[in-house]
Design a protein around this motif. Structure first.
Motif, PDB file in Angstrom:
ATOM      1  N   UNK A 134       0.953  -1.448  -0.022  1.00 18.23           N
ATOM      2  CA  UNK A 134      -0.050   0.055   0.149  1.00 18.23           C
ATOM      3  C   UNK A 134       0.964   1.813  -0.124  1.00 18.23           C
ATOM      4  N   UNK A 135       1.753   1.558  -0.574  1.00 19.76           N
ATOM      5  CA  UNK A 135       2.714   2.757  -1.329  1.00 19.76           C
ATOM      6  C   UNK A 135       3.945   2.529   0.128  1.00 19.76           C
ATOM      7  N   UNK A 136       3.550   1.769   1.086  1.00 15.62           N
ATOM      8  CA  UNK A 136       4.951   1.589   1.844  1.00 15.62           C
ATOM      9  C   UNK A 136       5.652   0.418   1.838  1.00 15.62           C
ATOM     10  N   UNK A 137       7.048   0.972   2.377  1.00 18.20           N
ATOM     11  CA  UNK A 137       8.039  -0.140   2.267  1.00 18.20           C
ATOM     12  C   UNK A 137       8.297  -1.360   3.980  1.00 18.20           C
ATOM     13  N   UNK A 138       7.477  -2.085   3.793  1.00 19.29           N
ATOM     14  CA  UNK A 138       7.781  -3.434   4.710  1.00 19.29           C
ATOM     15  C   UNK A 138       8.901  -3.830   4.398  1.00 19.29           C
ATOM     16  N   UNK A 139       9.723  -3.616   5.490  1.00 22.53           N
ATOM     17  CA  UNK A 139      10.950  -4.118   6.093  1.00 22.53           C
ATOM     18  C   UNK A 139      11.414  -5.427   7.194  1.00 22.53           C
ATOM     19  N   UNK A 140      11.796  -6.599   7.152  1.00 18.71           N
ATOM     20  CA  UNK A 140      11.688  -7.322   8.243  1.00 18.71           C
ATOM     21  C   UNK A 140      13.162  -7.814   8.289  1.00 18.71           C
ATOM     22  N   UNK A 141      13.508  -7.496   9.597  1.00 17.42           N
ATOM     23  CA  UNK A 141      15.381  -8.142   9.157  1.00 17.42           C
ATOM     24  C   UNK A 141      15.024  -9.658   9.008  1.00 17.42           C
ATOM     25  N   UNK A 142      13.573 -10.571   9.996  1.00 14.80           N
ATOM     26  CA  UNK A 142      13.976 -11.441   9.578  1.00 14.80           C
ATOM     27  C   UNK A 142      14.921 -12.059  10.723  1.00 14.80           C
ATOM     28  N   UNK A 143      15.320 -13.247  11.348  1.00  8.95           N
ATOM     29  CA  UNK A 143      15.717 -13.888  12.533  1.00  8.95           C
ATOM     30  C   UNK A 143      17.349 -14.451  12.093  1.00  8.95           C
ATOM     31  N   UNK A 144      17.582 -14.818  13.770  1.00 14.17           N
ATOM     32  CA  UNK A 144      19.469 -15.448  13.549  1.00 14.17           C
ATOM     33  C   UNK A 144      19.143 -16.708  14.536  1.00 14.17           C
ATOM     34  N   UNK A 145      17.921 -17.141  14.642  1.00 13.52           N
ATOM     35  CA  UNK A 145      17.571 -17.994  14.978  1.00 13.52           C
ATOM     36  C   UNK A 145      17.259 -19.201  14.224  1.00 13.52           C
ATOM     37  N   UNK A 146      16.572 -19.445  13.134  1.00 14.42           N
ATOM     38  CA  UNK A 146      15.841 -20.307  12.375  1.00 14.42           C
ATOM     39  C   UNK A 146      16.562 -18.900  10.474  1.00 14.42           C
ATOM     40  N   UNK A 147      16.185 -18.712  10.150  1.00 16.84           N
ATOM     41  CA  UNK A 147      16.332 -17.992   8.892  1.00 16.84           C
ATOM     42  C   UNK A 147      17.912 -17.817   8.378  1.00 16.84           C
ATOM     43  N   UNK A 148      18.247 -17.398   9.637  1.00 17.17           N
ATOM     44  CA  UNK A 148      19.790 -16.704   9.979  1.00 17.17           C
ATOM     45  C   UNK A 148      19.364 -15.425   8.466  1.00 17.17           C
ATOM     46  N   UNK A 149      18.641 -14.715   8.549  1.00 17.12           N
ATOM     47  CA  UNK A 149      18.674 -13.185   7.683  1.00 17.12           C
ATOM     48  C   UNK A 149      19.191 -11.946   8.476  1.00 17.12           C
ATOM     49  N   UNK A 150      19.471 -10.668   7.427  1.00 10.75           N
ATOM     50  CA  UNK A 150      19.910  -9.399   7.663  1.00 10.75           C
ATOM     51  C   UNK A 150      19.501  -8.612   6.501  1.00 10.75           C
ATOM     52  N   UNK A 151      18.959  -7.037   7.356  1.00 11.72           N
ATOM     53  CA  UNK A 151      19.016  -6.593   6.131  1.00 11.72           C
ATOM     54  C   UNK A 151      20.350  -5.244   6.280  1.00 11.72           C
ATOM     55  N   UNK A 152      20.659  -4.927   4.529  1.00  7.23           N
ATOM     56  CA  UNK A 152      22.524  -3.980   4.908  1.00  7.23           C
ATOM     57  C   UNK A 152      21.845  -2.932   4.031  1.00  7.23           C
ATOM     58  N   UNK A 153      22.181  -2.082   4.328  1.00  8.41           N
ATOM     59  CA  UNK A 153      21.477  -0.266   3.488  1.00  8.41           C
ATOM     60  C   UNK A 153      22.939  -0.554   3.055  1.00  8.41           C
ATOM     61  N   UNK A 154      22.573   0.130   1.577  1.00  7.22           N
ATOM     62  CA  UNK A 154      24.598   0.025   0.770  1.00  7.22           C
ATOM     63  C   UNK A 154      23.976   2.134   0.334  1.00  7.22           C
ATOM     64  N   UNK A 155      25.394   2.670  -0.058  1.00  5.59           N
ATOM     65  CA  UNK A 155      25.933   3.625   0.202  1.00  5.59           C
ATOM     66  C   UNK A 155      24.844   4.960  -0.783  1.00  5.59           C
ATOM     67  N   UNK A 156      24.484   4.152  -0.989  1.00  5.42           N
ATOM     68  CA  UNK A 156      23.113   4.576  -2.531  1.00  5.42           C
ATOM     69  C   UNK A 156      22.091   5.019  -1.720  1.00  5.42           C
ATOM     70  N   UNK A 157      21.616   3.962  -0.291  1.00  8.40           N
ATOM     71  CA  UNK A 157      20.285   4.260   0.363  1.00  8.40           C
ATOM     72  C   UNK A 157      19.740   3.003   0.275  1.00  8.40           C
ATOM     73  N   UNK A 158      19.599   1.932  -1.248  1.00  8.94           N
ATOM     74  CA  UNK A 158      19.077   0.497  -1.412  1.00  8.94           C
ATOM     75  C   UNK A 158      19.177  -0.005  -0.523  1.00  8.94           C
TER      76      UNK A 158
END
Length: 288
Positions: free
Chosen positions: A212-236
């Motif tokens: 609905x026009x909003x960027x939804x970001x979920x980091x996940x976890x380090x118990x099962x999926x082992x995921x993270x979010x990183x922001x690059x220097x261009x904001x991506x």
């Protein structure tokens, strides 16, 4: 070492048997950031009330975060429901780490993201705590079973990683419905605050998508999926699935032994879990 502007981590659950601290350390050896955001459930006081499992790798992670903060990396800790006892300390610092209820992050491209753990949008956690505690026990049981299944799969030379907990989330209709309801509830609330997006955790379901026009970001976890979010220097923003990256050959050398941490864990243990005391600083002692 990949240089990024920001790293976002949630749901590490230090102090539990399911915490994948070794994988997390691998990830942090390959990514270096100017800012690190710890978005809730970093330390699992719920589980530690039943028994502490504090490994050398978990201790090394705490040392690494403290060392990064001392070297000038901006470290912000937003407590979640599993470490909710720290919320009464929000607004102060543990050493060089700032505790906050939430944080408005302005990305390099100017987009504004509200950082929250997300449990305030979980009706079960808010109004039926005993159900949430029961669900936590059940989830930990699935993680334990999954560890044995992984050993069996390796013995049978079956390639890849298969998650029992992840399979349950995808196949059980009530779990799928809960995830979508949670995401919609978060997005509705965030839109009212006039920001471009939200970065959260809590439900252990990593994703980056437009709702609905909003960027939804979920980091996940380090118990099962082992995921993270990183922001690059261009904001991506990028979702890093670390197990897939490791299978692609991005592995690190073993961690060197670290001295017992002093600042974060000792102060937290003393103020929040006096009965645990200095035991958290002794990784060679695993209490079951």
């Amino acid at each position: 070492m990949t240089q990024v502007r920001s790293i976002f981590l949630s749901d590490i659950h230090l102090g539990t048997r399911g915490c994948q601290a070794d994988s997390l350390l691998d990830f942090l050896r390959h990514y270096e950031a100017e800012q690190i955001f710890l978005i809730g459930d970093i330390i699992d006081f719920w589980a530690m009330s039943r028994g502490v499992h504090w490994t050398p790798a978990q201790n090394t992670f705490v040392q690494k975060i403290l060392r990064s903060a001392r070297k000038g990396v901006k470290v912000t800790f937003i407590p979640g429901n599993h470490d909710e006892a720290l919320r009464e300390h929000c607004g102060i610092r543990f050493g060089d780490i700032e505790l906050k209820h939430e944080h408005l992050h302005v990305a390099a491209d100017g987009k504004r993201y509200m950082l929250i753990h997300g449990d305030e949008f979980d009706q079960v956690t808010r109004h039926h705590r005993w159900v949430a505690l029961l669900g936590d026990v059940a989830y930990n049981a699935l993680v334990r079973i999954n560890a044995w299944l992984s050993i069996l799969r390796r013995g049978l030379r079956m390639a890849g990683y298969w998650s029992l907990a992840g399979y349950a989330k995808r196949k059980v209709k009530s779990a799928v419905s809960f995830i979508f309801d949670f995401e919609d509830c978060v997005v509705r609330a965030i839109r009212e605050r006039g920001v471009d997006g939200v970065i959260c955790g809590h439900i252990h379901a990593a994703t980056i998508r437009q709702i609905q026009g909003i960027t939804y970001i979920n980091c996940g976890d380090w118990v099962d999926s082992c995921t993270a979010i990183v922001e690059h220097f261009d904001g991506g923003m990028e979702l890093v699935e670390w197990r897939s990256a490791r299978l692609a050959g991005l592995t690190a050398t073993p961690a060197e032994p670290q001295p017992a941490t002093e600042a974060l864990v000792e102060e937290i243990a003393a103020s929040v879990m006096p009965e645990a005391g200095i035991a958290l600083l002794q990784p060679e002692q695993h209490r079951h």
